[in-house]
Design a protein around this motif. Structure first.
Motif, PDB file in Angstrom:
ATOM      1  N   GLU A  17      25.031 -32.735  89.566  1.00 55.79           N
ATOM      2  CA  GLU A  17      24.462 -34.113  89.299  1.00 55.79           C
ATOM      3  C   GLU A  17      23.369 -33.933  88.223  1.00 55.79           C
ATOM      4  OE1 GLU A  17      24.407 -32.421  92.220  1.00 55.79           O
ATOM      5  OE2 GLU A  17      25.860 -33.639  93.551  1.00 55.79           O
ATOM      6  N   ASN A  18      22.550 -33.128  88.167  1.00 54.98           N
ATOM      7  CA  ASN A  18      21.596 -33.097  87.107  1.00 54.98           C
ATOM      8  C   ASN A  18      22.327 -32.843  85.721  1.00 54.98           C
ATOM      9  OD1 ASN A  18      19.561 -33.306  88.944  1.00 54.98           O
ATOM     10  ND2 ASN A  18      18.989 -31.017  88.925  1.00 54.98           N
ATOM     11  N   ILE A  19      23.300 -31.962  85.612  1.00 52.19           N
ATOM     12  CA  ILE A  19      24.054 -31.736  84.447  1.00 52.19           C
ATOM     13  C   ILE A  19      24.693 -33.049  84.170  1.00 52.19           C
ATOM     14  CG2 ILE A  19      25.969 -30.644  83.516  1.00 52.19           C
ATOM     15  CD1 ILE A  19      25.182 -28.002  84.662  1.00 52.19           C
ATOM     16  N   GLN A  20      25.268 -33.634  85.035  1.00 52.14           N
ATOM     17  CA  GLN A  20      25.941 -34.769  84.778  1.00 52.14           C
ATOM     18  C   GLN A  20      25.153 -35.951  84.131  1.00 52.14           C
ATOM     19  OE1 GLN A  20      29.427 -35.086  84.672  1.00 52.14           O
ATOM     20  NE2 GLN A  20      29.221 -37.397  83.964  1.00 52.14           N
ATOM     21  N   LEU A  21      24.003 -36.174  84.633  1.00 44.52           N
ATOM     22  CA  LEU A  21      23.107 -37.277  84.275  1.00 44.52           C
ATOM     23  C   LEU A  21      22.627 -36.930  82.765  1.00 44.52           C
ATOM     24  CD1 LEU A  21      21.119 -39.911  84.939  1.00 44.52           C
ATOM     25  CD2 LEU A  21      19.569 -38.164  85.837  1.00 44.52           C
ATOM     26  N   LEU A  22      22.002 -35.448  82.855  1.00 51.08           N
ATOM     27  CA  LEU A  22      21.564 -35.273  81.474  1.00 51.08           C
ATOM     28  C   LEU A  22      22.579 -35.470  80.311  1.00 51.08           C
ATOM     29  CD1 LEU A  22      19.364 -32.201  82.227  1.00 51.08           C
ATOM     30  CD2 LEU A  22      18.712 -34.250  81.287  1.00 51.08           C
ATOM     31  N   SER A  23      24.012 -34.983  80.739  1.00 52.77           N
ATOM     32  CA  SER A  23      24.850 -34.793  79.610  1.00 52.77           C
ATOM     33  C   SER A  23      25.168 -36.551  79.191  1.00 52.77           C
ATOM     34  CB  SER A  23      26.382 -34.677  80.215  1.00 52.77           C
ATOM     35  OG  SER A  23      26.079 -32.875  80.416  1.00 52.77           O
ATOM     36  N   GLU A  24      25.542 -37.530  80.074  1.00 50.08           N
ATOM     37  CA  GLU A  24      25.437 -38.918  79.677  1.00 50.08           C
ATOM     38  C   GLU A  24      24.430 -39.469  79.074  1.00 50.08           C
ATOM     39  OE1 GLU A  24      26.373 -41.028  83.469  1.00 50.08           O
ATOM     40  OE2 GLU A  24      28.469 -39.776  83.761  1.00 50.08           O
TER      41      GLU A  24
END
Length: 426
Positions: A17-24
């Protein structure tokens, strides 16, 4: 973005979830984003393609962010990649450890989009400035080295030009009176023979005209004068030989590439250096062994090649003097001081000149500095071992090679190879 190509960001976090948030978030800002969910995957991703910046979580299983950072900083290829730690840990100790490991920033969770983007852009800008600084430093270092080499060469050329002019002037001034003496000595010998015959005829005609004591003095003069005049003739010829050696060395009025006899150049230098070869208080006379092969005339800048051989011969003498001036428990351990010159035709297009000595040798720790501009093993103001100019003359100007081998207390051997012809010279 800092340029036309998007900056690459690697996000390392074990929480999807953290990776997805930062990526977007970062893609919206125009960054190129890659992801890794573990420390080992992060190291492989970095090796495959270096990112411009890494966002690195601390708390991860198997390999935490600290260990990932340490490994990246230990590798020369990755140590300059800026790393920003992301962590829920807000303790001072965690931040201090991060910076000690080489991180450029530390962001505590939770964070705002504006904050993280601002910190990323700041660190990317700093990294870019650092790269520019390194590049500029390299350019300056190259320019400084070039200036050192050229300054050394210019200084040496000015010294040699002044020396050549002085030598040419002295040779010219000496040559005229020596030629006058040499020519008139032959006439003087003829006149002496005429006078001797006249005296002998006079004494035969009037045996009692000259008292015995005076007759003995006349006989001694008549016997000694021929050898005296012969010695004067030898001295005049010796001076003429030295004058010719001076002219050969100076090559006054000559410029550009010309075909020369290298043996003649070496022999002229040995004549000029003869005073330095004589015995001193510390050592016996330096013997010179010449083993000349059959060489083709070599097209070269005669003055410059003469300068190279002079430098090598003077360094050989200096090395021998240094060995004999140094304290050695057993003087018998020193070999007879000797300089060996050897020439050979390697092939139709290349010749080789070897100058070896029985001197003190060059220590291993300074051998790599022998060709550095201004490097010297001598006190300030003295002519040292540095052969930067000679190296440039042989390699850059004449497209040859200058190599050496040496061992402490066992002497040094310099080897010069030169092409027989130079480009553009027939």
């Amino acid at each position: 973005m800092a340029g036309d190509v998007a900056d690459s960001i690697l996000i390392v976090d074990d929480v999807p979830e953290n990776i997805q948030l930062l990526s977007e978030m970062l893609k919206e800002e125009g960054f190129a984003v890659r992801q890794a969910v573990s420390g080992s995957m992060a190291l492989m991703a970095v090796q495959a393609n270096l990112p411009d910046l890494i966002l690195l979580d601390i708390n991860m299983p198997e390999m935490d962010g600290y260990e990932v950072c340490r490994r990246l900083k230990d590798c020369e290829a990755t140590r300059d990649i800026p790393i920003i730690f992301l962590s829920a840990l807000d303790a001072v100790a965690a931040k201090v450890k991060s910076f000690d490991l080489g991180a450029v920033d530390y962001v505590s969770k939770p964070f705002s989009q504006a904050e993280i983007v601002s910190r990323i852009r700041t660190q990317l800008a700093i990294a870019q400035l650092n790269q520019q600084l390194v590049s500029q430093n390299q350019v300056l270092e190259t320019a400084l080295q070039y200036l050192k080499e050229n300054q050394a060469e210019i200084i040496q050329q000015e010294k040699m030009a002044a020396l050549e002019n002085l030598i040419a002037g002295v040779a010219h001034e000496i040559n005229n009176p020596v030629s006058f003496i040499s020519v008139n000595l032959s006439h003087a010998q003829d006149y002496f023979q005429t006078l001797k015959q006249a005296i002998q005829q006079y004494r035969a005609a009037t045996p009692t005209a000259i008292p015995d004591p005076e007759a003995e003095e006349i006989d001694f003069a008549l016997d000694d004068l021929p050898s005296l005049m012969s010695s004067m003739q030898v001295g005049a010829e010796r001076i003429g030989t030295i004058v010719q050696a001076l002219k050969t060395f100076s090559h006054h009025g000559e410029a550009g590439v010309k075909a020369i006899d290298l043996h003649q150049t070496l022999d002229s230098l040995l004549i000029l250096l003869k005073p330095r070869l004589r015995p001193s208080h510390q050592r016996p006379e330096i013997r010179v062994d010449c083993h000349y092969g059959s060489l083709s005339p070599v097209a070269c800048e005669a003055k410059l090649i003469g300068q190279v051989f002079l430098d090598l011969l003077e360094n050989a003498i200096d090395s021998i003097d240094a060995l004999w001036e140094s304290p050695i428990p057993d003087d018998d351990a020193r070999v007879i001081p000797c300089i060996t010159l050897q020439t050979q035709q390697l092939n139709p297009d290349q010749v080789q000149i070897t100058i070896a000595d029985t001197g003190c040798g060059i220590p291993d720790e300074i051998q790599h500095r022998v060709y550095e501009p201004f490097f010297s093993t001598k006190p300030v103001g003295a002519k040292g071992l540095g052969l930067a100019t000679s190296y440039r003359i042989v390699t850059d100007i004449h497209h040859g090679t200058l190599t050496f081998s040496s061992a402490v207390s066992a002497g040094t051997e310099f080897v010069v190879t030169l092409p027989v012809t130079q480009a553009g010279f027939a």
